[in-house]
Design a protein around this motif. Structure first.
Motif, PDB file in Angstrom:
ATOM      1  N   LYS A 647      -0.823 -22.469 -32.292  1.00  0.00           N
ATOM      2  CA  LYS A 647      -0.718 -23.134 -33.595  1.00  0.00           C
ATOM      3  C   LYS A 647       0.630 -23.846 -33.736  1.00  0.00           C
ATOM      4  O   LYS A 647       0.707 -24.971 -34.254  1.00  0.00           O
ATOM      5  N   ILE A 648       1.692 -23.186 -33.268  1.00  0.00           N
ATOM      6  CA  ILE A 648       3.023 -23.798 -33.361  1.00  0.00           C
ATOM      7  C   ILE A 648       3.080 -25.072 -32.511  1.00  0.00           C
ATOM      8  O   ILE A 648       3.605 -26.107 -32.945  1.00  0.00           O
ATOM      9  N   LYS A 649       2.546 -25.013 -31.312  1.00  0.00           N
ATOM     10  CA  LYS A 649       2.570 -26.182 -30.428  1.00  0.00           C
ATOM     11  C   LYS A 649       1.766 -27.329 -31.036  1.00  0.00           C
ATOM     12  O   LYS A 649       2.179 -28.499 -30.983  1.00  0.00           O
ATOM     13  N   LEU A 650       0.627 -26.996 -31.621  1.00  0.00           N
ATOM     14  CA  LEU A 650      -0.194 -28.030 -32.245  1.00  0.00           C
ATOM     15  C   LEU A 650       0.538 -28.657 -33.434  1.00  0.00           C
ATOM     16  O   LEU A 650       0.509 -29.885 -33.622  1.00  0.00           O
ATOM     17  N   HIS A 655       3.862 -33.119 -35.925  1.00  0.00           N
ATOM     18  CA  HIS A 655       4.995 -33.389 -36.808  1.00  0.00           C
ATOM     19  C   HIS A 655       6.296 -33.618 -36.040  1.00  0.00           C
ATOM     20  O   HIS A 655       7.384 -33.385 -36.566  1.00  0.00           O
ATOM     21  N   TYR A 656       6.198 -34.088 -34.807  1.00  0.00           N
ATOM     22  CA  TYR A 656       7.415 -34.290 -34.011  1.00  0.00           C
ATOM     23  C   TYR A 656       8.296 -35.388 -34.622  1.00  0.00           C
ATOM     24  O   TYR A 656       9.500 -35.474 -34.358  1.00  0.00           O
ATOM     25  N   LEU A 661      12.295 -30.911 -38.239  1.00  0.00           N
ATOM     26  CA  LEU A 661      11.520 -29.930 -37.480  1.00  0.00           C
ATOM     27  C   LEU A 661      12.480 -29.041 -36.699  1.00  0.00           C
ATOM     28  O   LEU A 661      13.234 -29.512 -35.842  1.00  0.00           O
ATOM     29  N   SER A 662      12.455 -27.707 -37.027  1.00  0.00           N
ATOM     30  CA  SER A 662      13.368 -26.744 -36.400  1.00  0.00           C
ATOM     31  C   SER A 662      12.738 -25.367 -36.452  1.00  0.00           C
ATOM     32  O   SER A 662      11.644 -25.171 -37.010  1.00  0.00           O
ATOM     33  N   ARG A 718      11.133 -43.319 -35.149  1.00  0.00           N
ATOM     34  CA  ARG A 718       9.716 -42.983 -35.041  1.00  0.00           C
ATOM     35  C   ARG A 718       9.478 -41.630 -34.368  1.00  0.00           C
ATOM     36  O   ARG A 718       8.457 -40.986 -34.617  1.00  0.00           O
ATOM     37  N   ILE A 719      10.372 -41.199 -33.483  1.00  0.00           N
ATOM     38  CA  ILE A 719      10.132 -39.944 -32.766  1.00  0.00           C
ATOM     39  C   ILE A 719      10.926 -38.776 -33.351  1.00  0.00           C
ATOM     40  O   ILE A 719      10.923 -37.675 -32.790  1.00  0.00           O
TER      41      ILE A 719
END
Length: 750
Positions: A647-650, A655-656, A661-662, A718-719
């Motif tokens: 789930k975390i990887k997905l 949301h990268y 994101l941390s 963008r990333i």
């Protein structure tokens, strides 16, 4: 000192009585049979020779007459100059209907000497033209043949029988004539008459007949003589008929001096045999005595040489010279054979030792020293150019398991013998030695090289012939590497190194092929720059359980096939992949590391050590990696944290772009302590959170750099990065080049 023992002359008496017996009973009988058979054989030979000669004469006459027939027919069918005479529209034009046709007729008569005259008859105005005159048919002195030809119903008949006619000068003579109508299929315009005098045919036949040999007669279809010279024996007469002209030829051979001589000898053969019998007996006695002298000399020398062993040579029952020589020669031959065998073995060892030292460059040689060494070894030393090639047995481990040691040696001997025979067929001397258990080194000594051919091409042709022979006759296959041609013995070592290097590219260029060194020069090689990247992708996919590792694996081997790699280069590349996988597995949980430690690494290394072709290597590695991924997937499914990490990887993939994101952000989203997330992330994936996030953002950055024209600043936002410098530093650390350089490199690729 043991005195010489007197021997019975058993050999002398045996030799003498053997000759006399053969002479008394066999020779007179053979002489009688020979004389009788010779007479009949001579007669049959004469008849057969007469048949062959007659057939040749008849064929020669037919060929001359056919030549005239075919030439006239072709002229009627195709020559406008000759046909101008028969054209009604041109009959008043003397140049086209008179002069040109007359010149053409004279040209034909000059080309074919047998022709006496040619008449052209034009039906429209009843005109006859000869080489030298033109007249009406009624006033023409040889008109009878033309009149008869006009009355015949058919067209284009054979040569006429012998007829009486007139020459161009008006003199009577005998001819055979050929009538051809114009045109050939109707004769509406006229006809052409070709006359050949019998004297011309007779002269031609005489040129074919040697003097004082065969007598010939030639007749037409009605039996009228064309040429006659029959004076021989009717029993030796030969008659033949021509399928073309239906003429008949007869030939006979006179009973000459040879037959009279045979007959005379046959009458007095008893007296001749008696004389030769007496001379023969005397001659045999004299010759036998002379022939026995060398035997006596040999016995004396053996006695002097072997006095110390005379007791062994003259043991009981061994008192004649024949047994004495036999015993002595047996001992001498045994010693000689032992010495010869030892000498051959020493020579083979010396040749192989010298060959190894020379091609491996361990022994610097000057030409004079090399030439002297080659002559002492019994090897050819004349050459204009030298070329080295190496024959390698493919899949040698399989070859060794299929054949016994004896069969392996036999097959290797066959390979040496065949390649030498192929080289001899191309006038090339080849020195062959097995330099390893699976490699046969060939040294080509090429002489008289033409400007259009090179020694490398000659060696390549020999290699191709050898490959074809092995494919056709043996159950295994070979690969051959060829080095560059050289003209000095000091450069042979480098040519040998080139041939070995060419074989290193067998995985890329394929087995069962001839690989030339000049085909693999660096400027001709196409190397892939993405192979290491594919290895990293495979390792990342295996470690994280994400992505299509099999796709990256297939791309890796597609890149290998697209490039040109030596065996050592591919071994190093595969060893790097094993090293990189080992490094990646080090950070995984203990139970996953156990899978790697319990045989996966050993299996991969065994595949790298044992492969022969790229396809085999790919299949073996894929099988091991597939088994490993299945085992790792099973362990991950059993893990309690597996679903959380998925789930975390997905969530991170979706949301990268979020700069916030941390671990703290994930802790708030999934209601799990951030330290617990960090520890679980490291255990499950083998990579910490920051590195994993950086990798995701970098992969998306690659896509934007290649597929869009966005600036570095825009891609940074963008990333999920706030500052371009942070993005550039992270990108270069992971990819090895800045984003700008990566974009340039990607756009340069086809």
């Amino acid at each position: 000192m043991i005195k010489n023992i007197s021997l019975n002359k058993t050999w002398f008496r045996r030799l003498l009585f053997s000759y006399v017996t053969i002479f008394l009973f066999i020779v007179p009988l053979l002489m009688f049979i020979l004389l009788m058979a010779f007479s009949e054989l001579s007669r049959k030979t004469a008849i057969e020779s007469n048949k062959i000669f007659t057939k040749q004469v008849l064929q020669s006459v037919d060929n001359q007459m056919k030549l005239i027939d075919n030439t006239i027919t072709n002229e009627i069918a195709s020559d406008d100059t000759l046909l101008g005479f028969f054209n009604p529209a041109l009959q008043n034009d003397r140049y086209y209907s008179g002069y040109l046709s007359s010149v053409k007729v004279k040209s034909l008569m000059a080309t074919m000497p047998l022709i006496d005259s040619i008449y052209l008859y034009r039906l429209s105005d009843d005109t006859v033209q000869t080489p030298y005159s033109v007249s009406k048919l009624a006033a023409f002195n040889d008109k009878q043949l033309i009149v008869e030809a006009l009355k015949q119903s058919g067209l284009n008949h054979q040569w006429t029988n012998v007829r009486k006619g007139y020459t161009e000068q008006g003199e009577p003579s005998e001819f055979v004539s050929l009538v051809r109508y114009v045109p050939l299929n109707s004769g509406n315009d006229g006809l052409i008459v070709v006359n050949v005098q019998l004297q011309a045919i007779a002269h031609f036949v005489q040129t074919l007949t040697p003097e004082n040999s065969n007598h010939l007669s030639l007749y037409d279809r009605e039996g009228t003589s064309i040429y006659g010279d029959i004076h021989g024996d009717d029993s030796l007469m030969t008659e033949m008929h021509s399928d073309y002209s239906e003429w008949a030829i007869s030939s006979s051979v006179a009973n000459g001096n040879l037959f009279r001589l045979v007959s005379a000898i046959s009458k007095y053969w008893i007296f001749v045999c008696a004389i030769f019998f007496s001379i023969g007996v005397l001659w045999i006695v004299v010759v036998t005595r002379r022939n026995y002298k060398p035997v006596e000399t040999i016995i004396q020398r053996i006695q002097l040489f072997s006095q110390q062993k005379s007791a062994e040579l003259f043991r009981k029952g061994n008192q004649d010279e024949f047994k004495f020589i036999d015993t002595a020669l047996v001992n001498l031959m045994e010693q000689s054979n032992a010495y010869q065998k030892q000498h051959e073995e020493d020579l083979m060892f010396k040749r192989k030792h010298f060959f190894f030292e020379w091609i491996e460059g361990n022994r610097p040689l000057k030409y004079e020293e090399w030439q002297q060494e080659m002559e002492s070894l019994g090897m050819a030393c004349d050459f204009d150019s030298l070329c080295v090639s190496v024959l390698e047995i493919n899949k040698y481990s399989k070859f060794a398991s299929l054949y016994s040691d004896h069969d392996q040696n036999l097959l290797k001997f066959v390979l040496c013998s065949v390649v030498k025979e192929i080289a001899i067929g191309r006038n090339v001397t080849v020195w062959t030695e097995w330099t390893s258990k699976d490699q046969l080194t060939l040294l080509h000594l090429v002489q008289n090289v033409s400007p259009d051919s090179k020694p490398e091409q000659i060696a390549s042709d020999i290699a191709n012939d050898m490959m074809q022979w092995v494919k056709t006759n043996l159950d295994f296959n070979i690969t051959m590497g060829i080095g560059s041609g050289v003209d000095r013995i000091e450069l042979v070592h480098y040519a040998y190194v080139e041939a070995l290097e060419a074989l290193q590219y067998k995985p890329s260029l394929g087995e069962d092929s001839v690989i030339c060194y000049w085909q693999i020069k660096p400027e001709g090689r196409q190397q892939s720059l993405d192979l290491l990247e594919y290895i990293r992708e495979i390792a990342f996919s295996l470690r994280t359980g994400e992505g299509d590792w099999q796709g990256s694996f297939a791309q890796l081997f597609d890149g290998i096939r697209a490039g040109l790699y030596a065996r050592k280069e591919l071994d190093n590349l595969m060893s790097y992949m094993i090293f990189f996988l080992d490094k990646e597995f080090t950070d995984l949980p203990a139970d996953v590391q156990k899978i790697w430690a319990n045989g996966v690494q050993d299996k991969l290394q065994k595949a790298v050590d044992d492969w022969d072709t790229v396809d085999e290597l790919q299949q073996m590695l894929r099988s091991v990696l597939k088994e490993t991924t299945e085992a790792m997937a099973t362990l991950r499914e059993m893990s309690s944290n597996h679903m959380l990490i998925r789930k975390i990887k997905l969530y991170m993939e979706e949301h990268y772009q979020n700069p916030d994101l941390s671990l703290l952000h994930l802790s708030d989203v999934f209601h799990v302590h951030m330290k617990s997330i960090s520890r679980t992330f490291k255990e499950e994936i083998g990579e910490n959170f920051i590195d994993y996030l950086t990798r995701i953002r970098t992969e998306h950055a690659k896509e934007l750099l290649v597929q869009t024209e966005h600036s570095i600043q825009e891609i940074t936002v963008r990333i999920g990065y706030l500052h371009p410098n942070t993005f550039i530093r992270s990108f270069k650390k992971l990819v090895g080049q800045t984003p700008g350089d990566f974009r340039k490199t990607a756009h340069m690729k086809p």
